[in-house]
Each structure stands twice: as structure tokens, then as C-alpha cells.
Design an enzyme around this catalytic site. Sequence first.
Site, PDB file in Angstrom:
ATOM      1  N   ARG A  54     -26.642   6.316   3.076  1.00 51.81           N
ATOM      2  CA  ARG A  54     -26.037   5.522   1.993  1.00 51.81           C
ATOM      3  C   ARG A  54     -24.658   6.055   1.608  1.00 51.81           C
ATOM      4  O   ARG A  54     -23.896   5.387   0.904  1.00 51.81           O
ATOM      5  CB  ARG A  54     -26.989   5.447   0.786  1.00 51.81           C
ATOM      6  CG  ARG A  54     -26.626   4.380  -0.180  1.00 51.81           C
ATOM      7  CD  ARG A  54     -27.774   3.845  -1.044  1.00 51.81           C
ATOM      8  NE  ARG A  54     -28.887   4.724  -1.271  1.00 51.81           N
ATOM      9  CZ  ARG A  54     -28.871   5.782  -2.096  1.00 51.81           C
ATOM     10  NH1 ARG A  54     -27.774   6.064  -2.765  1.00 51.81           N
ATOM     11  NH2 ARG A  54     -29.945   6.534  -2.248  1.00 51.81           N
ATOM     12  N   TYR A 108     -14.764 -19.883  -2.598  1.00 53.90           N
ATOM     13  CA  TYR A 108     -16.078 -20.085  -1.961  1.00 53.90           C
ATOM     14  C   TYR A 108     -17.147 -20.207  -3.065  1.00 53.90           C
ATOM     15  O   TYR A 108     -17.117 -19.457  -4.046  1.00 53.90           O
ATOM     16  CB  TYR A 108     -16.362 -18.903  -1.030  1.00 53.90           C
ATOM     17  CG  TYR A 108     -17.806 -18.793  -0.625  1.00 53.90           C
ATOM     18  CD1 TYR A 108     -18.412 -19.804   0.124  1.00 53.90           C
ATOM     19  CD2 TYR A 108     -18.569 -17.704  -1.015  1.00 53.90           C
ATOM     20  CE1 TYR A 108     -19.751 -19.707   0.467  1.00 53.90           C
ATOM     21  CE2 TYR A 108     -19.903 -17.598  -0.652  1.00 53.90           C
ATOM     22  CZ  TYR A 108     -20.485 -18.614   0.083  1.00 53.90           C
ATOM     23  OH  TYR A 108     -21.801 -18.529   0.420  1.00 53.90           O
ATOM     24  N   ASP A 173      -9.007 -13.254  -0.699  1.00 49.28           N
ATOM     25  CA  ASP A 173     -10.093 -13.432   0.256  1.00 49.28           C
ATOM     26  C   ASP A 173      -9.462 -14.010   1.523  1.00 49.28           C
ATOM     27  O   ASP A 173      -9.012 -15.153   1.531  1.00 49.28           O
ATOM     28  CB  ASP A 173     -11.168 -14.364  -0.325  1.00 49.28           C
ATOM     29  CG  ASP A 173     -12.376 -14.494   0.588  1.00 49.28           C
ATOM     30  OD1 ASP A 173     -12.193 -14.462   1.815  1.00 49.28           O
ATOM     31  OD2 ASP A 173     -13.507 -14.656   0.079  1.00 49.28           O
ATOM     32  N   LYS A 198     -18.096 -14.264   9.195  1.00 53.35           N
ATOM     33  CA  LYS A 198     -17.442 -15.435   9.792  1.00 53.35           C
ATOM     34  C   LYS A 198     -16.644 -15.015  11.041  1.00 53.35           C
ATOM     35  O   LYS A 198     -17.206 -14.665  12.037  1.00 53.35           O
ATOM     36  CB  LYS A 198     -16.562 -16.114   8.743  1.00 53.35           C
ATOM     37  CG  LYS A 198     -17.298 -16.411   7.432  1.00 53.35           C
ATOM     38  CD  LYS A 198     -18.379 -17.436   7.625  1.00 53.35           C
ATOM     39  CE  LYS A 198     -19.387 -17.563   6.500  1.00 53.35           C
ATOM     40  NZ  LYS A 198     -19.363 -16.729   5.344  1.00 53.35           N
TER      41      LYS A 198
HETATM   42  C1  LIG Z   1     -14.369 -17.385   1.983  1.00 48.44           C
HETATM   43  C2  LIG Z   1     -15.697 -16.703   1.813  1.00 48.44           C
HETATM   44  N1  LIG Z   1     -15.772 -15.587   1.047  1.00 48.44           N
HETATM   45  C3  LIG Z   1     -16.949 -14.961   0.844  1.00 48.44           C
HETATM   46  C4  LIG Z   1     -18.126 -15.438   1.400  1.00 48.44           C
HETATM   47  C5  LIG Z   1     -19.410 -14.694   1.165  1.00 48.44           C
HETATM   48  O1  LIG Z   1     -19.723 -13.970   2.316  1.00 48.44           O
HETATM   49  P1  LIG Z   1     -21.217 -13.639   2.819  1.00 48.44           P
HETATM   50  O2  LIG Z   1     -21.890 -14.932   3.119  1.00 48.44           O
HETATM   51  O3  LIG Z   1     -20.979 -12.769   4.005  1.00 48.44           O
HETATM   52  O4  LIG Z   1     -21.883 -12.914   1.686  1.00 48.44           O
HETATM   53  C6  LIG Z   1     -18.089 -16.585   2.213  1.00 48.44           C
HETATM   54  C7  LIG Z   1     -19.317 -17.116   2.817  1.00 48.44           C
HETATM   55  O5  LIG Z   1     -19.374 -18.220   3.288  1.00 48.44           O
HETATM   56  C8  LIG Z   1     -16.847 -17.230   2.415  1.00 48.44           C
HETATM   57  O6  LIG Z   1     -16.741 -18.340   3.161  1.00 48.44           O
END
Ligand SMILES: Cc1ncc(COP(=O)(O)O)c(C=O)c1O
Length: 282
Positions: A54, A108, A173, A198
Site C-alpha cells: 500500500r 464526466y 482531466d 481509456k
Molecule cells: C474523462 C473521464 N474522467 C474520469 C473518468 C473516471 O475514470 P474511471 O472509470 O477509470 O474511474 C472517466 C470514465 O469514464 C472519464 O471518461
Amino acid sequence: MHAGREDLADLGLHAPPIDLSTTYPSYDARAEAARIDEFATTGARLDGPPVYARLDNPTVARFEEALARLEGTDAAVAFASGMAALTAVLLARASQGLRHVVAVRPLYGCSDHLLDAGLLGTEVTWTDPAGIAEAIRPDTGLVMVESPANPTLAEADIRALAHSCGSVPLLVDNTFATPVLQRPVEQGARIVLHSATKYLGGHGDVMGGVVACDEEFARTLRQVRFATGGVLHPLAGYLLLRGLSTLPVRVRAASTTAAELVRRLATDPGSPASTTRGSAAR
Ligand SMILES: Cc1ncc(COP(=O)(O)O)c(C=O)c1O
């Protein structure tokens, strides 16, 4: 291609080793306890074995090093998912008494939900890019934007946004652009977040999240990760590092396919985007 792998040739290896240890040999319990305490209070990366998984993991560290190099930051800290990464950022800022977040929609859906529901005790002010400076308060710990955004693909002028933030860190992001197409830190952002699930992974078989930032903030994130446990599994770290090897090629292929789709949709009489119906592809 090479970041996170520089030592492999000396080890006589081609593929990075996967270290699945949860605990490591300890010969001096008092000294090991002191190392854990120091990590818990400083977040500085340990010299030598990680003591316990961890705290750190050598395979995950390779992915972190490669991603930091790609984003042009001092450090990167990996998490179990993109949402675990965002959670750690919000907790890190809240631990410094900065619970207020200024955020630009669209984000998101789950990021929007996490902020809007105040699940972590944060408070959000939603604004458009023009309203950022006015929305910032003395307890604002973060300005957050996603560009291109999921799902609308709306883009933000990151340099202008960073300027409006003043001394408050801007988090971008960068999941959809990836560092192949956009490096937000070069435009003034201080924190870059990815859902590694992704494009970084790229094959739909690994969940992960990662935050690229300066070493000072990385230390706070490591402290949060250690205390809350949202670590990236070493197998996931291995797959994400492997994914990075083909990232530029995949992004180029995806961009070529997208351009071709636009061309076809723009001329297909059955498509709402068709120019033959008078709505030009924008
Ligand atoms: C732009 C974006 N940020 C954050 C996330 C969250 O990521 P995770 O699904 O890996 O927790 C996503 C998920 O689809 C996303 O598309």
C-alpha cells in the site's frame, strides 16, 4: 518507449518484471516501522523495498515514471481507477483546509456527481470559463476542467483558464486528449488527471487512474493513497505501461478513423450531420 524501462537491459530483461509482493522481508522491525511512519507523514518515495504494497510498488512505479515523463511533470501517482484518483486529489486539498472547488461543466458524469453530491465534504461552484476568477474564494483549493470533455467533446482554452486561476491549481482531466495530443502542464495547468482505463490502457482490459503533478503535491497524494488504500494493482500497472508503448500509434489511428467518419457522415444523406440536409458538419 523507454521511460520506466531504463534499467531493463542491465537486468538482462526485455519485459518489465511484475512484482506481486504484498509484504517485503523485514530484518529490523523498529527501522521498518520508522520507514512506514516517515512515508505516512511525508509521502516521499522510499529508498529500498516498499515494506508493504500500500506504500509503493516497483511495477506501478514504472508506469508512474513513464506517465510523468509523457506529461512533463516531476511525478505521477497511480490509483485503482480514475475516480479513485480524483477522490485522492479532493481529499488532498481538503486536508489542507481547501474544500471549495470551482469546476467547469461539462465533466464526466461521475466526476460531476462526486463534486455535486458533496460526498467528500467538498463544495463546488459551477461556472463557465469566463466566470472562474469571480468564482474563486479564499478556501478554493482547485479549479477543474475536462478538455475535450466526456461526452460532448467540448474543448477549453487551457492557457486562458490557467491565467484566470491565479495561484489556485488548475486540474485538467486529459483522459480524452492523452499526452500525445495535449500536455496541459505546458499551458499552465498544475495537475493532470487521467482515467487510465481509456486510451492509456487502450485495450478495454484494465482499470486505473493517474495524477501527474509536481513532487510536492505528489507527496500529499501518496499520503492519501497510503491512508485510504486506492492503490493500482501491479498487473494493472504492467498493462498500463505496456499500453503506453503503443499510445502514439493508437491515437494516430483513432484520429484518422475519426476524420474519415466525419467525411462520410458529412456526405451521407441519411446522417443528421449531412451537408445535403443543410446542416454542415461542424
Ligand atoms: C474523462 C473521464 N474522467 C474520469 C473518468 C473516471 O475514470 P474511471 O472509470 O477509470 O474511474 C472517466 C470514465 O469514464 C472519464 O471518461
